[in-house]
Scaffold this active site. Structure first.
Site, mmCIF file in Angstrom:
data_model
loop_
_atom_site.group_PDB
_atom_site.id
_atom_site.type_symbol
_atom_site.label_atom_id
_atom_site.label_comp_id
_atom_site.label_asym_id
_atom_site.label_seq_id
_atom_site.Cartn_x
_atom_site.Cartn_y
_atom_site.Cartn_z
ATOM 1 N N CYS B 101 0.887 -1.158 0.000
ATOM 2 C CA CYS B 101 0.000 0.000 0.000
ATOM 3 C C CYS B 101 0.928 1.211 0.000
ATOM 4 O O CYS B 101 1.532 1.515 1.034
ATOM 5 C CB CYS B 101 -0.905 -0.002 1.229
ATOM 6 S SG CYS B 101 -1.830 1.545 1.399
ATOM 7 N N CYS B 104 -0.664 4.396 2.256
ATOM 8 C CA CYS B 104 -0.775 4.326 3.726
ATOM 9 C C CYS B 104 -0.333 2.954 4.189
ATOM 10 O O CYS B 104 0.844 2.618 4.053
ATOM 11 C CB CYS B 104 -2.158 4.733 4.211
ATOM 12 S SG CYS B 104 -3.570 3.926 3.439
ATOM 13 N N SER B 105 -1.247 2.158 4.749
ATOM 14 C CA SER B 105 -0.828 0.850 5.266
ATOM 15 C C SER B 105 -1.970 -0.156 5.132
ATOM 16 O O SER B 105 -2.165 -0.999 6.004
ATOM 17 C CB SER B 105 -0.402 0.976 6.729
ATOM 18 O OG SER B 105 -1.424 1.598 7.490
ATOM 19 N N CYS B 106 -2.758 -0.069 4.034
ATOM 20 C CA CYS B 106 -3.885 -0.985 3.825
ATOM 21 C C CYS B 106 -3.380 -2.432 3.803
ATOM 22 O O CYS B 106 -2.369 -2.735 3.166
ATOM 23 C CB CYS B 106 -4.605 -0.644 2.524
ATOM 24 S SG CYS B 106 -5.384 0.984 2.588
#
Lengths: 219, 196
Positions: B101, B104-106
Site C-alpha cells: 500500500c 498508507c498501510s492498507c
C-alpha cells in the site's frame, strides 16, 4: 494532496527493514496508540477516509518519525477538526503528566461533521453503467487535488489496461471531506513497468485499483 | 498542530490524549484493552495460514478461494474490519505476486492481522513499485528472470492476500502441519512458504 505519504517510486529511503516475526506492538504505548487511532473516527464523528487524510496532513518530519507516532498525530488532527481536543490541551496535559504545573486551557466546542452514510462499510452499488470494460486502455488523469485522493503520483498521466472491475465503493476523495459518499466504479488497472519508470526499468507489471473519476479513455 | 510545533514524545502524547478522552467519557480502558487484545491474540497471520493450508489440501476450496476470496475466507469464520472485499492472488512457478500500500498501510486484517513494521515503512512502500526484484532480493528472495512479477498496490477498499506455492516434500503433511509452514511474509509475497 501531494504529500509526504505518497511515497510510491520515491528514491532515497534506503534498505528495506529486515523481515522479523515481531508482534504488532513493540512498546506498551503503541497498544494504546493503536486503539485511540482505531476509535478516533467514531469519537470525532468522521470516517476512515478522513482519518487517512489526517495522517497525510501530519507534518513530514513527524510523519517520518515512526508509524505509531504519525498514526497518533493523525488521530489528534482529526479530533482537533471535530472540536474534541486542541493541540494546546494535549501539550498542557502532557506537561502536567510530566510533573510540570502548567494551566490547562478550556476544551473546544465540539463541531462534528454531518455526513449521512448510506450504510456500513464502503462497498456501494452504482446505478449508471461502468465507463470502462476489461481490456480497455485507460490513462490515469493528471490530477493534483489539494485534498484527499487515492490516485498516487507515480501513475498520473500513465497508460494501462483495465484487468478487472472491482466492487464499486464510497469515493474517498469526497468522503474524506464530508462532501458525500458519491459512490464510484472502481477498476484494477495494470501498468507495464517501462510505462512507469522508463525503458531501463526492471520487467514487471503494476496493478492498482483506481476509481472511475481518475481515469480517461486512451483513444 | 503546525509544522513548527515542537516534537512531543509519542508515548507522552498518547497518555495525554488518553487522559483527556477518558475524562470526557469518550474512551475507557476496558474498551482499549479488549480492542488491543483482539489483534494481539485472535486476529493475525495464523488465520491466513489456515486459509492457505486448506487451499493446499482441498482443491474445491482453492477454486472457491481464488474465485471469491471474501466468501471462502468467511467460510473459516474470518471477516471484519479491512476485509470487506479480499482478493487472493495465486503464486506459481511462473508468476510471483507481491502486495503493497504505497499511500498508507492498507492490509487484510481478518487474515493477516495488523501489518508488520517493514510493510508500513517508506523504504518498502516507495521501492516495491519501482524495483520489486531488487527489493525481494534484499529480503532474501531471489526470483528467476523467467518468473513474471506482479505488484499490487492496495489503493482502494480491495485487500489482497497471496496464496504461496506449497513447498515440495510436504505431500504427507496434515492441514495443521502445513499451516505452521505459512508465514505472514509469504502471504504478502516477500517470501516463500517455509520448507519443512
Amino acid at each position: 494532496m501531494d504529500g509526504i505519504h505518497d511515497v510510491g517510486g520515491m528514491q532515497g529511503f534506503g534498505h528495506v527493514q529486515e523481515l522479523t516475526p515481531a508482534p504488532p506492538f513493540g512498546e506498551p504505548w503503541e497498544r494504546k496508540a493503536f486503539a485511540i487511532g482505531a476509535l478516533s473516527a467514531r469519537i470525532a464523528g468522521t470516517n476512515l477516509h478522513a482519518f487517512r487524510h489526517a495522517i497525510e496532513r501530519v507534518p513530514p518530519q513527524e510523519y517520518l518519525s515512526g508509524y505509531w507516532n504519525r498514526w497518533t498525530i493523525g488521530a489528534q488532527i482529526m479530533m482537533e477538526d471535530s472540536g474534541i481536543v486542541t493541540d494546546e490541551e494535549v501539550r498542557a496535559r502532557a506537561a502536567r503528566l510530566s510533573g510540570r504545573d502548567v494551566p490547562e486551557p478550556q476544551p473546544p466546542t465540539p463541531n462534528k461533521p454531518q455526513m449521512p452514510s448510506g450504510g456500513a462499510g464502503n462497498l456501494r452499488s452504482v446505478e449508471r453503467p461502468p465507463a470502462f470494460a476489461v481490456g480497455d486502455r485507460v490513462r490515469a488523469a493528471d490530477l493534483h487535488p489539494a485534498g484527499h485522493t487515492r490516485l498516487p503520483r507515480y501513475v498520473r498521466g500513465r497508460a494501462g489496461t483495465v484487468t478487472a472491475l472491482q466492487p464499486s465503493a464510497v469515493f474517498s476523495d469526497t468522503a474524506a471531506h464530508f462532501l458525500g459518499e458519491n459512490p464510484q466504479h472502481c477498476y484494477a488497472v495494470e501498468f507495464d513497468s517501462r510505462e512507469l519508470w522508463g525503458q531501463e526499468a526492471e520487467p514487471f507489471s503494476l496493478s492498482i485499483d483506481l476509481f472511475e473519476p481518475y481515469l480517461e479513455p486512451v483513444t | 498542530m503546525t509544522s513548527a510545533a515542537e516534537h512531543l514524545d509519542p508515548a507522552l502524547r498518547v497518555e495525554a490524549l488518553a487522559s483527556l478522552l477518558s475524562e470526557r467519557g469518550l474512551i475507557d480502558e476496558a474498551i482499549i484493552e479488549r480492542f488491543v487484545k483482539t489483534y494481539e491474540q485472535s486476529v493475525g497471520p495464523m488465520n491466513g495460514a489456515k486459509v492457505v493450508a486448506k487451499a493446499w489440501t482441498d482443491s474445491d476450496y482453492r477454486a472457491r478461494l481464488l474465485a471469491d476470496g471474501t466468501a471462502a475466507i468467511a467460510e473459516l469464520g474470518f471477516k471484519g474490519p479491512q476485509g470487506e472485499h479480499i482478493v487472493v492472488l495465486e503464486n506459481s512457478p511462473t508468476v510471483h505476486n507481491v502486495v503493497v500500500c504505497t499511500l498508507c498501510s492498507c492490509y487484510p486484517w481478518p487474515v493477516l492481522g495488523l501489518p508488520p513494521s517493514w510493510y508500513k515503512d517508506p523504504a518498502y512502500r516507495s521501492r516495491i513499485v519501482r524495483e520489486p526484484r531488487q527489493v525481494l532480493r534484499e529480503f532474501g528472495l531471489d526470483l528467476d528472470d523467467q518468473v513474471e512479477v506482479r505488484v499490487h498496490d492496495s489503493s482502494s477498499e480491495v485487500r489482497y492476500m497471496v496464496l504461496p506455492e506449497r513447498p515440495a516434500g510436504t505431500e504427507s503433511r496434515s492441514e495443521e502441519e502445513l499451516a505452521a509452514l505459512v508465514t505472514r511474509d509469504a502471504m504478502v509475497g516477500v517470501a516463500r512458504a517455509a520448507a519443512p
